[in-house]
Motif scaffolding. Structure first.
Motif, PDB file in Angstrom:
ATOM      1  N   VAL A   1      50.794 -53.175 -19.083  1.00 49.46           N
ATOM      2  CA  VAL A   1      50.157 -51.311 -19.310  1.00 49.46           C
ATOM      3  C   VAL A   1      49.912 -50.820 -20.800  1.00 49.46           C
ATOM      4  N   ASP A   2      48.862 -50.169 -21.356  1.00 49.62           N
ATOM      5  CA  ASP A   2      48.764 -49.627 -22.420  1.00 49.62           C
ATOM      6  C   ASP A   2      49.820 -48.723 -22.715  1.00 49.62           C
ATOM      7  N   ILE A   3      49.781 -48.364 -23.987  1.00 51.73           N
ATOM      8  CA  ILE A   3      51.470 -47.296 -24.119  1.00 51.73           C
ATOM      9  C   ILE A   3      50.464 -46.680 -25.206  1.00 51.73           C
ATOM     10  N   LYS A   4      50.397 -45.357 -25.888  1.00 50.24           N
ATOM     11  CA  LYS A   4      50.349 -44.975 -27.033  1.00 50.24           C
ATOM     12  C   LYS A   4      51.135 -44.830 -27.825  1.00 50.24           C
ATOM     13  N   MET A   5      51.086 -45.646 -29.117  1.00 51.86           N
ATOM     14  CA  MET A   5      52.427 -45.559 -30.048  1.00 51.86           C
ATOM     15  C   MET A   5      52.022 -44.365 -31.317  1.00 51.86           C
ATOM     16  N   PRO A   6      52.991 -44.064 -32.070  1.00 48.98           N
ATOM     17  CA  PRO A   6      52.995 -43.455 -32.775  1.00 48.98           C
ATOM     18  C   PRO A   6      52.376 -43.458 -34.048  1.00 48.98           C
ATOM     19  N   GLU A   7      51.768 -43.482 -34.507  1.00 46.80           N
ATOM     20  CA  GLU A   7      51.076 -43.710 -36.038  1.00 46.80           C
ATOM     21  C   GLU A   7      51.937 -44.487 -36.987  1.00 46.80           C
ATOM     22  N   HIS A   8      52.840 -43.705 -37.459  1.00 47.51           N
ATOM     23  CA  HIS A   8      53.935 -44.377 -38.535  1.00 47.51           C
ATOM     24  C   HIS A   8      54.844 -45.515 -37.354  1.00 47.51           C
ATOM     25  N   ILE A   9      55.121 -45.495 -36.521  1.00 51.87           N
ATOM     26  CA  ILE A   9      55.576 -46.480 -35.485  1.00 51.87           C
ATOM     27  C   ILE A   9      54.429 -48.010 -35.767  1.00 51.87           C
ATOM     28  N   ARG A  10      53.062 -47.830 -35.685  1.00 46.75           N
ATOM     29  CA  ARG A  10      51.590 -48.504 -36.315  1.00 46.75           C
ATOM     30  C   ARG A  10      52.337 -48.758 -37.426  1.00 46.75           C
ATOM     31  N   ILE A  11      51.990 -48.478 -37.737  1.00 43.64           N
ATOM     32  CA  ILE A  11      52.179 -48.151 -39.690  1.00 43.64           C
ATOM     33  C   ILE A  11      53.849 -49.411 -40.176  1.00 43.64           C
ATOM     34  N   ALA A  12      54.977 -48.882 -39.774  1.00 41.03           N
ATOM     35  CA  ALA A  12      56.401 -49.545 -39.675  1.00 41.03           C
ATOM     36  C   ALA A  12      55.975 -50.743 -39.132  1.00 41.03           C
ATOM     37  N   HIS A  13      55.628 -51.793 -37.848  1.00 39.47           N
ATOM     38  CA  HIS A  13      55.262 -53.161 -37.443  1.00 39.47           C
ATOM     39  C   HIS A  13      54.434 -53.227 -38.047  1.00 39.47           C
ATOM     40  N   LYS A  14      52.985 -53.029 -38.643  1.00 36.03           N
ATOM     41  CA  LYS A  14      52.091 -54.306 -39.198  1.00 36.03           C
ATOM     42  C   LYS A  14      50.750 -54.345 -38.348  1.00 36.03           C
ATOM     43  N   ARG A  15      51.032 -53.168 -37.111  1.00 37.15           N
ATOM     44  CA  ARG A  15      50.261 -53.559 -35.728  1.00 37.15           C
ATOM     45  C   ARG A  15      48.419 -53.259 -35.815  1.00 37.15           C
ATOM     46  N   LYS A  16      47.543 -53.106 -35.571  1.00 42.19           N
ATOM     47  CA  LYS A  16      46.421 -53.447 -36.125  1.00 42.19           C
ATOM     48  C   LYS A  16      45.392 -51.828 -35.441  1.00 42.19           C
ATOM     49  N   THR A  17      46.660 -51.707 -34.183  1.00 46.03           N
ATOM     50  CA  THR A  17      45.884 -50.543 -33.401  1.00 46.03           C
ATOM     51  C   THR A  17      47.133 -49.814 -33.070  1.00 46.03           C
ATOM     52  N   CYS A  18      47.211 -48.902 -32.685  1.00 46.74           N
ATOM     53  CA  CYS A  18      48.219 -47.741 -31.679  1.00 46.74           C
ATOM     54  C   CYS A  18      48.534 -47.854 -30.734  1.00 46.74           C
ATOM     55  N   ILE A  19      48.018 -49.082 -29.534  1.00 51.89           N
ATOM     56  CA  ILE A  19      47.992 -49.583 -28.509  1.00 51.89           C
ATOM     57  C   ILE A  19      49.437 -50.667 -27.926  1.00 51.89           C
ATOM     58  N   GLY A  20      50.477 -50.414 -27.838  1.00 49.52           N
ATOM     59  CA  GLY A  20      51.331 -51.391 -27.054  1.00 49.52           C
ATOM     60  C   GLY A  20      51.273 -51.080 -25.768  1.00 49.52           C
ATOM     61  N   LYS A  21      51.989 -52.487 -25.398  1.00 54.86           N
ATOM     62  CA  LYS A  21      51.521 -52.850 -23.526  1.00 54.86           C
ATOM     63  C   LYS A  21      53.381 -53.666 -23.834  1.00 54.86           C
ATOM     64  N   VAL A  22      53.036 -52.641 -22.534  1.00 51.26           N
ATOM     65  CA  VAL A  22      54.659 -52.620 -21.967  1.00 51.26           C
ATOM     66  C   VAL A  22      54.454 -53.385 -20.323  1.00 51.26           C
ATOM     67  N   ASP A  23      55.150 -54.364 -20.617  1.00 45.51           N
ATOM     68  CA  ASP A  23      55.485 -56.007 -19.639  1.00 45.51           C
ATOM     69  C   ASP A  23      54.830 -55.598 -18.560  1.00 45.51           C
ATOM     70  N   PHE A  24      55.940 -54.497 -17.873  1.00 48.54           N
ATOM     71  CA  PHE A  24      55.471 -53.758 -16.028  1.00 48.54           C
ATOM     72  C   PHE A  24      55.996 -52.177 -16.087  1.00 48.54           C
ATOM     73  N   ILE A  25      55.036 -52.111 -15.063  1.00 46.27           N
ATOM     74  CA  ILE A  25      55.050 -50.806 -15.331  1.00 46.27           C
ATOM     75  C   ILE A  25      55.540 -50.995 -13.206  1.00 46.27           C
ATOM     76  N   ILE A  26      56.826 -50.315 -12.986  1.00 43.14           N
ATOM     77  CA  ILE A  26      56.789 -50.499 -11.171  1.00 43.14           C
ATOM     78  C   ILE A  26      56.828 -48.804 -11.159  1.00 43.14           C
ATOM     79  N   ILE A  27      55.644 -48.352  -9.616  1.00 42.70           N
ATOM     80  CA  ILE A  27      55.408 -46.962  -9.937  1.00 42.70           C
ATOM     81  C   ILE A  27      56.647 -47.272  -8.235  1.00 42.70           C
ATOM     82  N   ASN A  28      56.806 -45.966  -8.753  1.00 38.19           N
ATOM     83  CA  ASN A  28      58.390 -45.881  -7.676  1.00 38.19           C
ATOM     84  C   ASN A  28      58.214 -43.866  -7.211  1.00 38.19           C
ATOM     85  N   PRO A  29      57.518 -44.118  -5.758  1.00 39.88           N
ATOM     86  CA  PRO A  29      57.183 -43.159  -5.521  1.00 39.88           C
ATOM     87  C   PRO A  29      58.341 -41.921  -5.223  1.00 39.88           C
ATOM     88  N   ASP A  30      59.688 -42.730  -5.213  1.00 39.98           N
ATOM     89  CA  ASP A  30      60.701 -41.831  -4.939  1.00 39.98           C
ATOM     90  C   ASP A  30      61.456 -41.494  -5.950  1.00 39.98           C
TER      91      ASP A  30
END
Length: 114
Positions: free
Chosen positions: A7-36
Motif C-alpha cells: 500500500v502506497d504511503i505519502k512520505m514527507p519530503e524531508h524523509i525522502r531526502i534523508a533516505h535518498k529516495r526518488k519519490t515521496c511514496i513509500g510502500k507499506v507491506d500490508f494493511i489489515i482492513i479492520n472494520p471494528d
C-alpha cells in the motif's frame, strides 16, 4: 477483515531526502482492513531498516495502528525465541526506534527440532 499488500504511503519530503529516495511514496507491506477498529499497517522485515520504521511512523500519524515485525532465522541451534518488545526496550532505544505509536515484534524462526 481483509489484507491489502504493498500500500502506497505519502512520505514527507524531508524523509525522502534523508533516505535518498526518488519519490515521496513509500510502500507499506500490508494493511489489515479492520472494520471494528483502526486499520493496521504492517512492515515485515529481516533487518533494522530505518526507512521501514519511518514508513510506520508516518502510517501512525495518518491514523493506522502501526506494527513492525522484524524477523531473523536462527541457524545456531539455540532454542526457539520470540519476544514482544515495546519501544522502550534497550535494543530498540539504541537504534532510535522510540516512537510509542509503532509497536515492534522481534521474532526468530527456528529450524525444526529433532
Amino acid at each position: 477483515m481483509r489484507v491489502v499488500r504493498e500500500v502506497d504511503i505519502k512520505m514527507p519530503e524531508h524523509i525522502r531526502i534523508a533516505h535518498k529516495r526518488k519519490t515521496c511514496i513509500g510502500k507499506v507491506d500490508f494493511i489489515i482492513i479492520n472494520p471494528d477498529e483502526k486499520d493496521i499497517a504492517i512492515e515485515l522485515d529481516s533487518s533494522n531498516k530505518q526507512y521501514n520504521y519511518k514508513k510506520l511512523e508516518v502510517s501512525a500519524e495518518i491514523g493506522y495502528k502501526a506494527v513492525w515485525i522484524v524477523w531473523k532465522r536462527n541457524t545456531s541451534g539455540k532454542p526457539y525465541k520470540s519476544s514482544y518488545k515495546d519501544d522502550h526496550s534497550q535494543k530498540n532505544h539504541e537504534l532510535g526506534f522510540v516512537n510509542n505509536n509503532v509497536s515492534i515484534l522481534r521474532h526468530t524462526f527456528h529450524p525444526k527440532l529433532k
